[in-house]
Motif scaffolding. Sequence first.
Motif, PDB file in Angstrom:
ATOM      1  N   THR A 149     -16.377   6.693  -1.106  1.00 12.31           N
ATOM      2  CA  THR A 149     -15.292   7.517  -1.636  1.00 12.31           C
ATOM      3  C   THR A 149     -15.741   8.396  -2.794  1.00 12.31           C
ATOM      4  OG1 THR A 149     -14.653   5.758  -3.139  1.00 12.31           O
ATOM      5  CG2 THR A 149     -13.522   5.820  -1.024  1.00 12.31           C
ATOM      6  N   LEU A 159     -11.449   1.457   5.899  1.00 16.54           N
ATOM      7  CA  LEU A 159     -12.490   1.523   4.869  1.00 16.54           C
ATOM      8  C   LEU A 159     -12.723   0.137   4.268  1.00 16.54           C
ATOM      9  CD1 LEU A 159     -14.277   3.297   2.850  1.00 16.54           C
ATOM     10  CD2 LEU A 159     -12.275   3.273   1.374  1.00 16.54           C
ATOM     11  N   MET A 200      -7.375   3.615   5.128  1.00 15.43           N
ATOM     12  CA  MET A 200      -7.797   2.793   3.993  1.00 15.43           C
ATOM     13  C   MET A 200      -8.172   1.385   4.446  1.00 15.43           C
ATOM     14  SD  MET A 200      -8.577   2.371   0.910  1.00 15.43           S
ATOM     15  CE  MET A 200      -8.208   4.023   0.316  1.00 15.43           C
ATOM     16  N   LYS A 227      -2.784   7.375   6.291  1.00 18.57           N
ATOM     17  CA  LYS A 227      -3.656   7.084   5.145  1.00 18.57           C
ATOM     18  C   LYS A 227      -3.915   5.589   5.014  1.00 18.57           C
ATOM     19  CE  LYS A 227      -4.090   9.368   1.457  1.00 18.57           C
ATOM     20  NZ  LYS A 227      -4.004  10.038   0.165  1.00 18.57           N
ATOM     21  N   ILE A 228      -2.873   4.787   5.251  1.00 17.80           N
ATOM     22  CA  ILE A 228      -3.026   3.346   5.119  1.00 17.80           C
ATOM     23  C   ILE A 228      -3.969   2.802   6.191  1.00 17.80           C
ATOM     24  CG2 ILE A 228      -1.810   1.144   5.358  1.00 17.80           C
ATOM     25  CD1 ILE A 228       0.489   2.361   3.833  1.00 17.80           C
ATOM     26  N   ILE A 278     -17.720   0.817  -1.060  1.00 11.22           N
ATOM     27  CA  ILE A 278     -16.500   1.633  -1.120  1.00 11.22           C
ATOM     28  C   ILE A 278     -16.680   2.788  -2.096  1.00 11.22           C
ATOM     29  CG2 ILE A 278     -14.072   1.602  -1.869  1.00 11.22           C
ATOM     30  CD1 ILE A 278     -13.965  -1.283  -0.771  1.00 11.22           C
ATOM     31  N   LEU A 286      -6.903   3.059  -4.673  1.00 10.08           N
ATOM     32  CA  LEU A 286      -7.667   4.186  -4.131  1.00 10.08           C
ATOM     33  C   LEU A 286      -6.785   5.158  -3.368  1.00 10.08           C
ATOM     34  CD1 LEU A 286     -10.954   2.498  -2.873  1.00 10.08           C
ATOM     35  CD2 LEU A 286     -10.702   4.119  -4.758  1.00 10.08           C
ATOM     36  N   LEU A 287      -5.734   4.633  -2.718  1.00  9.57           N
ATOM     37  CA  LEU A 287      -4.831   5.494  -1.946  1.00  9.57           C
ATOM     38  C   LEU A 287      -4.214   6.585  -2.812  1.00  9.57           C
ATOM     39  CD1 LEU A 287      -2.897   3.067   0.403  1.00  9.57           C
ATOM     40  CD2 LEU A 287      -4.282   5.018   1.070  1.00  9.57           C
ATOM     41  N   GLU A 315      -5.693   8.163  -5.012  1.00 10.53           N
ATOM     42  CA  GLU A 315      -6.779   9.078  -5.363  1.00 10.53           C
ATOM     43  C   GLU A 315      -6.865   9.331  -6.859  1.00 10.53           C
ATOM     44  OE1 GLU A 315      -5.981  12.388  -2.815  1.00 10.53           O
ATOM     45  OE2 GLU A 315      -6.300  11.176  -1.030  1.00 10.53           O
ATOM     46  N   GLY A 360      -7.649  -1.099  -2.627  1.00  7.25           N
ATOM     47  CA  GLY A 360      -7.201  -0.103  -1.659  1.00  7.25           C
ATOM     48  C   GLY A 360      -5.937   0.592  -2.119  1.00  7.25           C
ATOM     49  N   ARG A 361      -5.011  -0.180  -2.660  1.00  7.10           N
ATOM     50  CA  ARG A 361      -3.749   0.389  -3.128  1.00  7.10           C
ATOM     51  C   ARG A 361      -3.999   1.421  -4.228  1.00  7.10           C
ATOM     52  NH1 ARG A 361       0.296  -3.734  -5.758  1.00  7.10           N
ATOM     53  NH2 ARG A 361      -1.198  -3.486  -7.432  1.00  7.10           N
ATOM     54  N   LEU A 394       0.824  -1.207   0.000  1.00  4.15           N
ATOM     55  CA  LEU A 394       0.000   0.000   0.000  1.00  4.15           C
ATOM     56  C   LEU A 394       0.864   1.266   0.000  1.00  4.15           C
ATOM     57  CD1 LEU A 394      -2.736  -1.078   2.574  1.00  4.15           C
ATOM     58  CD2 LEU A 394      -3.017  -0.842   0.107  1.00  4.15           C
TER      59      LEU A 394
END
Lengths: 330, 379
Positions: A185, A122, A119, A115-116, A181, A150-151, A153, A147-148, A98
Amino acid sequence: MTEIKVRINHISKVYENGDGIRDIDLEIRNGEILTLLGPSGCGKSTILRCLGGFQGVDSGHILIDGQDVTELPANKRPTSMVFQSYNLWDHMTVYENLAFGLKLRKMAKSKIREKITAMLQLLRMPEVVKKYPSQLSGGQQQRIAIGRSLLLEPSVLLLDEPYSALDAKIRQQMREELKRIQRETGVTVAFVTHDQEEAMALSDRIVVMDKGSIAQIDTPQNIYENPINRYTASFIGEMNFLDQGLDVQAFRPEDATLSAEHGDFLARIDHVSSAGHYGIITLTYQEQPLKIFVDKVALAQYQPHQQVYVTVNKAKTYGAPALTAGKSGA
Amino acid sequence: MNDGLNDDLNDQLNGSLADNLKAELEKNLRHECDSVNSNTAAAEPEVTNDRTSTTTTTLTLDATTEPAIGSTTNAVSATANAGSHASHTASHARPISARRRLVKLWGQRCLPYLLTLPAFLLVMGFIVYPIGNTFLRSFRDGKTQRFTWDNYRYFFIDPLQRDNFAFTLRIVVATVALAMVLGYGLALYLHFSPSWVSRWLRSLTVVPRFVPGLVATYSLIMVIRDAGVLNRLSRLWGGNFKPGLMYHESGIILMNLWYNIPFVTLIMLASLSALKPASIEAATDIGAGKLLILAKVVLPNTFKEILIATTFIFMGNVGSFTTPFLIGGNHPKMLGIALFDQFNNYVNYERTAALSVIMFLICSLSASFYIVNNLRQRQ
């Protein structure tokens, strides 16, 4: 009212073997889940790979947030892709997986950790942070992969058949998970699948693909109710086709009723079976097979070889047998 | 292990080959019991049409009843005469006799040992015994047969021998480093480039495997020696280029690379093909450049094979003989040549033994490095 996130302007990409996409025109709206649906080789993955920058285009333009990204390589685009499998790096822990992209963006360590943690919260799997991908199930791995992405953005999250390697039950859970999710988001999602059930359950809009072109774009409900041509009609949901010389009449198994006394035409029952909360009856009419859903209470009065009247309540008519692959905006 | 092997053998025995044998054994055993009563009475009901054939069968069976169990010759002779007996064996099913079970058990127990015995003896006789003997001999004084460290001391104190060590290590380390860097680079190019040059080069990488070592070495000598191909080519343009590679470590290293670069490339290509493209694309997607992907994704995923290749090249070159023998100079020498000298020229078997043990230790050091790392990765 709805802002356009991605604009695909007449892109084409034809491979040496003749497969590929031809003159694709498509818009993805901000915050929607758009599904590209079609059989293998129809070009749905090619569109996604062109969007992500893993595949150059022969002609046409791709605009994301109003910016032309056609010439940008994958690592310079505001997109992030989740692949079918083997997304995670096996030699790194979940945390390292991540953190990799964030480190590249020169983010401070404390910020990365923060942030991780958020995440994983989430994704509802905070306990796996120190584990290696091989210690996770396939579904968990794909969630971490999402997730990786989405981090970072991304403007658009691209998913290339992410659940096709998972078994049916997990797949269903993953769909719900992805919808949740996405709601939380608000990310824009382009999702590729060959599974019409998955497309129906997941999407705000579906793009039905046929041999490198778009057959129809619409909401799942509209595509189901008003398939624009015979191809879409047969691809989405179950459909009966009655050949009537020049035309083909198409109706859904739930859009016809059976009666012993009166109806449109007489057909012979082949098989009666129960699907739990409803019954399935297959019939033959003029040597053409039909399938009709009936109420489970009514199921008892029908037996094989019985002649019954069929009434079609709602039908579409298509020209036969040419499959005109028309296009339609939503 | 043994159980698995037994099962396999048993399956085979129960299969094609053994069917005949088993049937015949069964027949003989049954016959043994019957013979207490009356042979003819037992045989009579089976006579269908050919009377003479049945009688001969009965006779053969009779004569060999006692030594019959487990004897193939009998089974074969019986098979030859059996004919109408096939139906006979199938129709009667009797409980397995204790004796037959014993035979079967004996076969199951002993067969695996019998089969592994030749290999076992070979290993013990030609590998374990000489190694043990060499080890003991390396601590012995040639004349008095007493215990001594002198054989080892010689190699660590004698300046010529110390030169040999340094020379060998230098060549081996240079070979390993160069072969790894160049071989890995070549493998990366072959794997990631779709061009026809890459495809063509890929098929060339196996060629060195097909050329006998001696032939390749002589060929290289023809090219690199001071009056060789390179020299003659330079003369065509009026120069007089002398590569100076012969009788020098650089010549040996060059020859080593001829073998080892393709070796590294083959191993690394296999390793790279196990690396999933999505793994690299995911890194690209996240924003990593090519060098970063190499360092963070490709190298860690091929690390195990890098270790394997390094270890193998190292071990192979520590004991190399042909190349240094043909290309190397008189001093310093690689350890393989030094060993040859001790054995053939100085006929000092104790020192030969000591040097053998030292070389073995050098190799096992690199092997243990590999094993330890391998174990750590698995955890």
